[in-house]
Design a protein around this motif. Sequence first.
Motif: not given
Length: 298
Positions: A95, A98, A108, A172, A176, A245-246, A250-251
């Motif tokens: 996390p 992100a 990314s 994000s 998302r 997921t990430v 990024s999502p």
Amino acid sequence: MSDHATDPATETFVAHRNLLFTVAYEMLGSAADAEDVLQETWLRWVKVDLGQVSDQRAYLVRITTRQSLNRLRTMKRRREAYVGQWLPEPMLTAPDVAEDVELAESVSMAMMLVLETLSPTERAVFVLREAFDVGYEEIAAALDKSPAAVRQIAHRARQHVDARRPRKAVSSRETRAALESFQRVLETGNPQDLLDVLAPEVVLVSDGGGVKRAALRPVIGAEKVARFMIGGLSKNNHPITVAPTVVNGSPALLVHLDGEIDGVMAFRVEDARITGLYYVRNPEKLSRVESETPLTLR
């Protein structure tokens, strides 16, 4: 390395390992190759007289950069024989990646693909300067070039990247939201709903590595991308599940087929619509999507 835990060379290398891995990964787009570069860096580092090194972090980055450039030239030949489109190896990230906007953008999938369009030297200069804020003198030493030449290369690379990167940063949360809509569409299979979430100029790049079904060329345009996605789902007789997921800060979406990982979908989102869809299905590139890979710019 574990046998020499108290050795100063080992301690320094371990302290900077995540940074060195991130440098190598941003230059190569491959976690497996980045790990090989770190091994080569370590083998050279243990032969260095530490008493002669004034800045150990800079010295390690220099070794990693040179080894990455050597590896890039080898990879170029490998890419020429690659079946279909090549995408960077996706990685599940923590996390905090992100939350670090600068780090998340630099790793990314969209940015990694832009970096693929640079020459090896341009990529090295851009990554070291823009992502890691390495000074021109230090980059020049790593590349055996003059600081003036490095400045010119950096300027050229920055112009190239700026012309191809997303026009503005997207949160994000916005990404998302677009992914949640996309996920619902995949589950319902409604073509019109898919068109609503795709930008008219959307580009789909899929990487099967010659092992899994994928488009051999980029699919361009909302209608063509929708047909490709819906068509692929309708031809599949096995149960598909899609979970958020990430990936690379990024999502993203993790696709399972019959309970096994089938692929990862990463996205580029602009103005709440998907403009880039990157679908990695090559099994050799999916080993890092279940356990987090630590990345850092510092």
